[in-house]
Design a protein around this motif. Sequence first.
Motif, mmCIF file in Angstrom:
data_model
loop_
_atom_site.group_PDB
_atom_site.id
_atom_site.type_symbol
_atom_site.label_atom_id
_atom_site.label_comp_id
_atom_site.label_asym_id
_atom_site.label_seq_id
_atom_site.Cartn_x
_atom_site.Cartn_y
_atom_site.Cartn_z
ATOM 1 N N ASP A 134 -7.317 -6.885 3.154
ATOM 2 C CA ASP A 134 -8.007 -6.236 2.040
ATOM 3 C C ASP A 134 -8.543 -4.870 2.460
ATOM 4 N N THR B 48 0.843 -1.204 0.000
ATOM 5 C CA THR B 48 0.000 0.000 0.000
ATOM 6 C C THR B 48 0.873 1.248 0.000
ATOM 7 N N LYS C 176 -7.422 -1.164 1.005
ATOM 8 C CA LYS C 176 -8.399 -0.239 0.431
ATOM 9 C C LYS C 176 -8.581 1.036 1.259
ATOM 10 N N GLN D 156 -9.973 1.199 4.214
ATOM 11 C CA GLN D 156 -11.207 1.150 4.995
ATOM 12 C C GLN D 156 -10.940 1.027 6.492
#
Length: 116
Positions: A64, A2, A68, A70
């Motif tokens: 995940d 990331t 993202k 989140q």
Amino acid sequence: MTRLGAQGIYISMFDEFNEGNQIACTAEDASMEPVGSSSLYFTLDQDGTHCSSDYYLRLTGDGDRMFKGQIPLTATRPTQPMLPLVIPSAPTGLTAGIGNGQVTLNWTAVTGAADV
């Protein structure tokens, strides 16, 4: 990945079925192993930490969500080995009816019970 700006990550562990770390439901402990296979498979409690059978699925899901944005990106995994066990109250008002070769059951709904 990331932090490096990767746009996607591919994770695959389905070939690891005899190592106890595949991304699929896994035997939590020896009680869940197929009979006669104790020397063939590792279970999730091999290191002394009891994990739910879906641990690696949940771990991958949390990764995940981090990827993202989140949930916060952290080096410490947010995935708990076991989810809290929630047992709903038993249903009340159970009635049964018989007729025309059928049985009908009715009961009062219970808060927290799964709707299936």
